[in-house]
Design a protein around this motif. Sequence first.
Motif, PDB file in Angstrom:
ATOM      1  N   VAL A 165      32.816  30.753  31.178  1.00 44.23           N
ATOM      2  CA  VAL A 165      33.815  30.790  32.250  1.00 44.23           C
ATOM      3  C   VAL A 165      34.606  29.482  32.314  1.00 44.23           C
ATOM      4  O   VAL A 165      35.797  29.475  32.630  1.00 44.23           O
ATOM      5  N   HIS A 177      29.774  25.536  38.771  1.00 39.91           N
ATOM      6  CA  HIS A 177      30.772  25.651  37.716  1.00 39.91           C
ATOM      7  C   HIS A 177      31.321  24.300  37.258  1.00 39.91           C
ATOM      8  O   HIS A 177      32.170  24.246  36.360  1.00 39.91           O
ATOM      9  N   GLU A 212      33.879  35.596  36.765  1.00 35.51           N
ATOM     10  CA  GLU A 212      32.721  35.743  35.883  1.00 35.51           C
ATOM     11  C   GLU A 212      32.725  37.100  35.191  1.00 35.51           C
ATOM     12  O   GLU A 212      32.191  37.242  34.081  1.00 35.51           O
TER      13      GLU A 212
END
Length: 385
Positions: A150, A174, A287
């Motif tokens: 991602v 993230h 995602e």
Amino acid sequence: MAVDTSPEPDPAPAVLLHLCTPGEWRSWLDAGRIAPASLDEVGFVHLSTSDQVALPAQRLFAGRTDMILLVVDPAVLETAGVEVRWEPGVPTDPASMVFPHAYGPIPVPAVRAVLPYRPGPDGFTAPEPPVPDDDGFRAAHFEPSMLRRVADAEEPVTGGVAIRTATFPASRVHNRLLIDRAHLSDSDTLVAEAERTLTAHGLPAAALLNGPGARELATDLTAAGWEVHELELLAGPAGRDATGAAAVVSEVALDDVREFRKSAWGTDPAGFGPDELAQLVERTGDEDRVLAVHLLAVVEDGAVVAAATLRRDGATAWVEGMDTAPEHRGRGHGRALLARARELAAEHGCDLVALSADVADRPRDWYLRAGFAVVGTRFQARRPG
């Protein structure tokens, strides 16, 4: 068609690898089978061993930094009736080298793990042989693999990589260091790497510590003033819950759970603002670009009162975001969500459902009572402020 008589290596490799792009894998996840365009052209799906895969990678994808390796279990291919023949590659390959070729589409459940495959300064090299029959390996690699696919920026650091995801700067998971060889780093080195790759870009210093030496490194970071949480990796079989569940669980769209998720995240002591809350909710949709995401919910009188997220990546599934509105707790909604998640995973061919839980939080014991077992340990660390 003539069958090549080249012998299978002795001993036979425990896993085979298929090299592909993230987009190809995402489309195959939906289709339920790996069937590249070359299957119609040559009649087989090209596979490699760990020692071989750098050769086609360098020849076909030199310079690409987003490739992935699908870790294929030969035993599942045999059960599915997919024949594997060991045959020569292209004329420029070494004359003695034969590659495994799967004569037929590969069922998605044959994929035990999905591993990012990045070139080094001298191009692609042989990866470490994966261990797909180890539940701990599969659980430990699920989330880091998803996060790396991602992320829009990745940099090597001592013992792992740093990831940054510009779309979701408020998401701690993230934007952090992903350390899978903690024994290669010490706390001073890790702090310096976090400052170089995260703080310098306006992001908090944070890390996920896996692998040998993780506990020792976590202890040193705690002494240095970092906030550290020990997480256990839990895994259990996919399949139907024989005990049954009272609540009805539906698969819903992100629009249906958006406000519920914002309300749940809004109770976080970090005190997220509206923009940050929006990022934390919307990241689920992003995602879904790299693996299959299922949003599950219990709906009463038109409103979501409990929700969970199930992610699928080959034969492995991951449960996260198990939340119930405070006024609806104690009614079995969590049990119903978990039961449906395990059932849905099995419907898609998954045999393992994994998750992570803080050792100090009550949900950890709840998952153990639900039939999950501890298969590994990791540490989540961030520098306050």
